[in-house]
Design a protein around this motif. Sequence first.
Motif, PDB file in Angstrom:
ATOM      1  N   ALA A  62       1.972   6.955  -6.595  1.00 33.95           N
ATOM      2  CA  ALA A  62       0.927   7.912  -6.968  1.00 33.95           C
ATOM      3  C   ALA A  62       1.374   9.345  -6.713  1.00 33.95           C
ATOM      4  CB  ALA A  62      -0.356   7.609  -6.182  1.00 33.95           C
TER       5      ALA A  62
ATOM      6  N   ALA B  33      -3.775  -1.463  -4.744  1.00 34.92           N
ATOM      7  CA  ALA B  33      -2.728  -2.441  -4.439  1.00 34.92           C
ATOM      8  C   ALA B  33      -3.258  -3.576  -3.563  1.00 34.92           C
ATOM      9  CB  ALA B  33      -1.548  -1.748  -3.750  1.00 34.92           C
TER      10      ALA B  33
ATOM     11  N   ALA C  61      -4.554   4.609  -4.595  1.00 36.03           N
ATOM     12  CA  ALA C  61      -3.480   3.719  -5.050  1.00 36.03           C
ATOM     13  C   ALA C  61      -3.284   2.574  -4.063  1.00 36.03           C
ATOM     14  CB  ALA C  61      -2.185   4.507  -5.225  1.00 36.03           C
ATOM     15  N   ALA C  62      -3.344   2.888  -2.778  1.00 34.49           N
ATOM     16  CA  ALA C  62      -3.223   1.841  -1.753  1.00 34.49           C
ATOM     17  C   ALA C  62      -4.365   0.842  -1.901  1.00 34.49           C
ATOM     18  CB  ALA C  62      -3.238   2.479  -0.359  1.00 34.49           C
TER      19      ALA C  62
ATOM     20  N   ALA D 181       2.508   1.793  -3.329  1.00 29.54           N
ATOM     21  CA  ALA D 181       1.539   2.292  -4.302  1.00 29.54           C
ATOM     22  C   ALA D 181       1.253   3.773  -4.066  1.00 29.54           C
ATOM     23  CB  ALA D 181       0.250   1.474  -4.221  1.00 29.54           C
ATOM     24  N   ALA D 182       1.141   4.148  -2.784  1.00 34.10           N
ATOM     25  CA  ALA D 182       0.921   5.555  -2.452  1.00 34.10           C
ATOM     26  C   ALA D 182       2.104   6.398  -2.932  1.00 34.10           C
ATOM     27  CB  ALA D 182       0.724   5.711  -0.944  1.00 34.10           C
TER      28      ALA D 182
ATOM     29  N   LEU E 271      -4.488   7.174  -1.238  1.00 33.47           N
ATOM     30  CA  LEU E 271      -5.402   6.177  -0.678  1.00 33.47           C
ATOM     31  C   LEU E 271      -5.998   5.308  -1.792  1.00 33.47           C
ATOM     32  CD1 LEU E 271      -6.683   5.203   1.984  1.00 33.47           C
ATOM     33  CD2 LEU E 271      -8.541   6.838   1.607  1.00 33.47           C
TER      34      LEU E 271
ATOM     35  N   ALA F 241       0.831  -1.210   0.000  1.00 36.91           N
ATOM     36  CA  ALA F 241       0.000   0.000   0.000  1.00 36.91           C
ATOM     37  C   ALA F 241       0.863   1.258   0.000  1.00 36.91           C
ATOM     38  CB  ALA F 241      -0.928  -0.010   1.213  1.00 36.91           C
TER      39      ALA F 241
END
Lengths: 511, 511
Positions: free
Chosen positions: A497, B497, B493-494, A493-494, B491, A490
């Motif tokens: 972004a 994932a 993107a999280a 990924a954050a 958030l 997570a």
Amino acid sequence: MTRSWWGWGHVEDAVGARERAKLVERVRAVLPDADLALHEPPDPATLPVPRSRIAPRFDHCSADPVDRLAHARGKAFRDVARNLAGQVSDVPDLVARPRTEQDVVDVLDWCGHEGIAVIPFGGGSSVVGGVEPRGLAGPVVTLDLGALDRVLEVDPVSRAARIQAGVFGPHLEQQLKPHGLTLRHFPQSFEFSTLGGWLATRAGGHFATLYTHIDDLTESLRVVTPAGVSESRRLPGSGAGPSPDRMFLGSEGTLGVITEAWVRLQRPPGHRAKASVRFAGWPEAVAATRAVAQSGLYPANCRLLDPAEAFLNAGTGTAVLVLAFESADHPVDSALQRALELCRDHGGESTVEDTSAAWRSSFLRMPYQRDAMAQHGMITETFETACTWDGFDRLHAAVTEAATDAVREVCGAGLVTCRFTHVYPDGPAPYFGVYAPGRWGSLVAQWDEIKAAVSEAIATAGSTITHHHAVGRDHRPWYDRQRPEPFALALSAAKRALDPHNVLNPGVLVG
Amino acid sequence: MTRSWWGWGHVEDAVGARERAKLVERVRAVLPDADLALHEPPDPATLPVPRSRIAPRFDHCSADPVDRLAHARGKAFRDVARNLAGQVSDVPDLVARPRTEQDVVDVLDWCGHEGIAVIPFGGGSSVVGGVEPRGLAGPVVTLDLGALDRVLEVDPVSRAARIQAGVFGPHLEQQLKPHGLTLRHFPQSFEFSTLGGWLATRAGGHFATLYTHIDDLTESLRVVTPAGVSESRRLPGSGAGPSPDRMFLGSEGTLGVITEAWVRLQRPPGHRAKASVRFAGWPEAVAATRAVAQSGLYPANCRLLDPAEAFLNAGTGTAVLVLAFESADHPVDSALQRALELCRDHGGESTVEDTSAAWRSSFLRMPYQRDAMAQHGMITETFETACTWDGFDRLHAAVTEAATDAVREVCGAGLVTCRFTHVYPDGPAPYFGVYAPGRWGSLVAQWDEIKAAVSEAIATAGSTITHHHAVGRDHRPWYDRQRPEPFALALSAAKRALDPHNVLNPGVLVG
């Protein structure tokens, strides 16, 4: 006052001849065989700082070699040791000193476009390799936020202030003082660290209980990310989704650059009560400290020193609990009395003698003394963690054994100490000290071996790799094991972004 | 005891004839023109619940229409009003009742594979549309965690316990009691909500200061996500990166299903001190409450009722501050005395009369009374927020005006009240009540109009759309404006994932 390029703090405050002689004498008493020859730091102008690979894009960018050298590392023992040895490796190509938030935006835009790494830099007091461009192949800009140093707005009714992230501790307090308010966040690095640094690293401060981390004093954050500026609302509390602030707190410059924060303030405490409590044994001292931590009395200071720490700091060989209560509103004597009663239940003998001032002064001298002794080849370093009360004995035994074994193997001899810097109802934050005679020329390798051994012990015990010193590059292997894998997914990924070109402090936390 | 399918709590505890008559009489005194005809709830078996579109995959899945109906909505006024009107719209296709964590994993695997939406369900007491499959085109499984209801482990030394997420409040406390420990998290929904629900929604609890949210009582979390099981370490404090727990706290089932948590406990308080303080005016009452909130005295209860709230709850027409201190360790009388002194500085007159028991009983009856009055077409609903002390007067005026205007326009008349449920050094958490005569058949539309007006006022004032009721589907438009845009990106993107097939509570928080 001049900041030392190689060591802690101000050149003018460095350990002088008399203090140095005393320190050497004290070490020699314990370690008679140690080689304590003095080594002077090199002249930074003579060091082979590599040429900058990028041209300054803005007028606030500096390519000066000594300036860049002074921004290449934090202030951990391993940084100081490398500086003393004249080891120059990864140095940023430029130091940028934005004067406005727009300057920060412009630097991030430029670096994102050009693929230049950006390392946000507050006071540069990282002890975990957090500001060091270690192992980065491409060019690097270090973003020194020191010019963003104003208290912008004070709300005396809510007791909060909007403050720029680059302000150093003393300057922050100085600007709040006319308003009769204070942040009271006093990490050991207070003089040489910034609000933004505290926020980005979840720094621990003055309070041993309740408001232990800067997190707890944060009302809202303003953060420049490559994907835009993030500003949270000023809220004393909220239940609207996961907390945005808690994502940026501890993000160590990987998700964005904190430029401002609203922080919670208080009136200076007019009521105080202090005492020191001595215990016959360590287990009794720990049990008493747990009782105080679980009492709901919330002492401002609740610092437990083991016998070795107590000896080094106060010249006494028994475990000591330094207790202090404070309030701006009401007397705190009865709270202290109740805490002392809890201590007496565990055999604690309190003294009228107030050791807190002596402790504070010794606390602030420690980094200077560490540097002075590093010049004599002494390895002096600390590491901290947190664990549950239930798990403390096991952790303490495991870490002490690992550190003692490592010190013996690597240095032949040495001392391992323990204190609690912060305590919670469910567990303490133990802070360990290592003092060992190193081999000049091998200090960093020796320390790295000791550090790896203790970090393994902490990880195996299921504790945290850091309670308040952040992860940086030094703690990364153990942090990766600590965080739950789905959270790593997570967070990565954050990061993608918010920082699609992966320029923000690469190598720290994720990626 | 039987849970009501259409309204709050237990059927056996619903408002009886005598209590109902009293309530109707009280309303008629204030609103003589209101049409207060009684409407009985429909027989759920007669409602046109759509056929389930999916076959039960596991033996713990139920396709029973009334079971599905009882899991289709939370317990807000608009849920109750729709149930009373027999409005059936979005109903889950199946109710799954996992008996083990592996069952949860299997359901997520299955649903991810088939593209079936999963709505985690604790007690179903959401008041924000958090458990409602509103507007979802595809099939939906509601994951009722009620069978995961055990306290698995108690650590009496650290005062913490590992507890399964599906346990309801009373059953949780009942299992802790033999250990002499308590969580003391008592939201209004305590009887009908679960630990997992509290964690997923950042529920507010018993304590008016300090440990206001379940967040503060959380030591570690275990969460099943489609990308794997996330388990954080048991840590009293940490500075290692952004907090993993803080990402899942408040994630409302969008990132994973919380299956277990280690939570912080305490001994039951043996020392208590309570008082009620009356104030001549609202501004003085607010100022006194601020003084107490900023005093560092940390009352367990610090609930301020405005004159209208005080009248409705205690029959007195002046602002009342209900204060309570508690401790398991030491007497708290001097803390109360100091708080009363602060109140006297603002003209507060304390009474020996202890109204806290009356308040508590009235507090727990409120949802039942709301339902009873809904049967008579009365709109009774609350909404809460948080703001700085500096901004409170402006917020209070704006929200009161917006609510009063909306109520007048939509219902012709009505009452708007305010209380504080929690207070912080930098601001209060105001909780508003609306009481208005609705038009049978239009109650939901009328309430939605009022709710939109007050939400706009809250958003415009820069406050939070929820202090402790979560976002769900009802608060989404205002939450989207509240959260910083870069945080929304992070958030989302999280979420991608952890939940790549986007099956977890779609429509809530992100996407």
